[in-house]
Write a protein that holds these residues in place. Structure first.
Motif, mmCIF file in Angstrom:
data_model
loop_
_atom_site.group_PDB
_atom_site.id
_atom_site.type_symbol
_atom_site.label_atom_id
_atom_site.label_comp_id
_atom_site.label_asym_id
_atom_site.label_seq_id
_atom_site.Cartn_x
_atom_site.Cartn_y
_atom_site.Cartn_z
ATOM 1 N N ASP A 1 39.242 20.727 -12.771
ATOM 2 C CA ASP A 1 37.986 21.446 -13.012
ATOM 3 C C ASP A 1 38.187 22.511 -14.083
ATOM 4 N N TYR A 2 39.269 23.275 -13.978
ATOM 5 C CA TYR A 2 39.582 24.301 -14.988
ATOM 6 C C TYR A 2 39.763 23.675 -16.363
ATOM 7 N N ARG B 1 38.618 20.879 -17.569
ATOM 8 C CA ARG B 1 37.334 20.390 -18.086
ATOM 9 C C ARG B 1 36.495 21.544 -18.643
ATOM 10 N N LYS B 2 36.401 22.628 -17.887
ATOM 11 C CA LYS B 2 35.592 23.773 -18.312
ATOM 12 C C LYS B 2 36.213 24.487 -19.508
ATOM 13 N N GLU C 1 35.707 22.388 -22.725
ATOM 14 C CA GLU C 1 34.338 22.545 -23.230
ATOM 15 C C GLU C 1 34.205 23.834 -24.017
ATOM 16 N N LEU C 2 34.706 24.900 -23.446
ATOM 17 C CA LEU C 2 34.637 26.210 -24.087
ATOM 18 C C LEU C 2 35.435 26.208 -25.395
ATOM 19 N N TYR D 1 35.527 33.002 -21.203
ATOM 20 C CA TYR D 1 36.864 32.625 -20.718
ATOM 21 C C TYR D 1 37.257 33.462 -19.506
ATOM 22 N N LEU E 1 36.488 32.080 -16.279
ATOM 23 C CA LEU E 1 37.318 30.970 -15.808
ATOM 24 C C LEU E 1 38.628 31.417 -15.162
ATOM 25 N N ARG F 1 41.300 29.340 -12.894
ATOM 26 C CA ARG F 1 42.630 29.068 -13.453
ATOM 27 C C ARG F 1 43.722 29.544 -12.506
#
Length: 95
Positions: free
Chosen positions: A19-20, A22-23, A26-27, A75, A78, A82
């Motif tokens: 999940d981290y 992927r996010k 994208e960022l 960031y 996140l 993370r």
């Protein structure tokens, strides 16, 4: 001067880590950060054996841009994910 960001992640929770990633990907794409290489640890030829981890190298135009990305509110949002997903080392090298 371009800088390379070497990130080493020791996985604590595989699902959260995916999940981290992927996010964060994208960022990073939105900030035009280049992924140079990604790899999953396989074995050690010389030195200490490592526990399960992944390594990635990213290229930034300069250190200012890299620090701006890591200090951005997007960031920073996140970071809890993370930290739940992995132990991460983030290092910068002049290219």
């Amino acid at each position: 001067m371009p800088v390379l960001n070497f990130s080493y992640a020791t996985i604590k929770d595989s699902e959260a880590f995916q999940d981290y990633v992927r996010k964060a990907a994208e960022l990073m794409q939105n900030h035009n950060i280049e992924t140079v290489v990604r790899g999953t640890y396989r074995t050690t030829l010389r030195g200490n054996e490592k526990i399960r981890h992944v390594t990635a190298v990213f290229r930034y135009p300069d250190l200012e841009n890299a620090l701006r990305f890591y200090n951005s509110s997007a960031y920073r949002d996140l970071i809890p994910l993370r930290d739940a997903a992995c132990e991460m080392e983030i290092q910068f090298y002049d290219e």
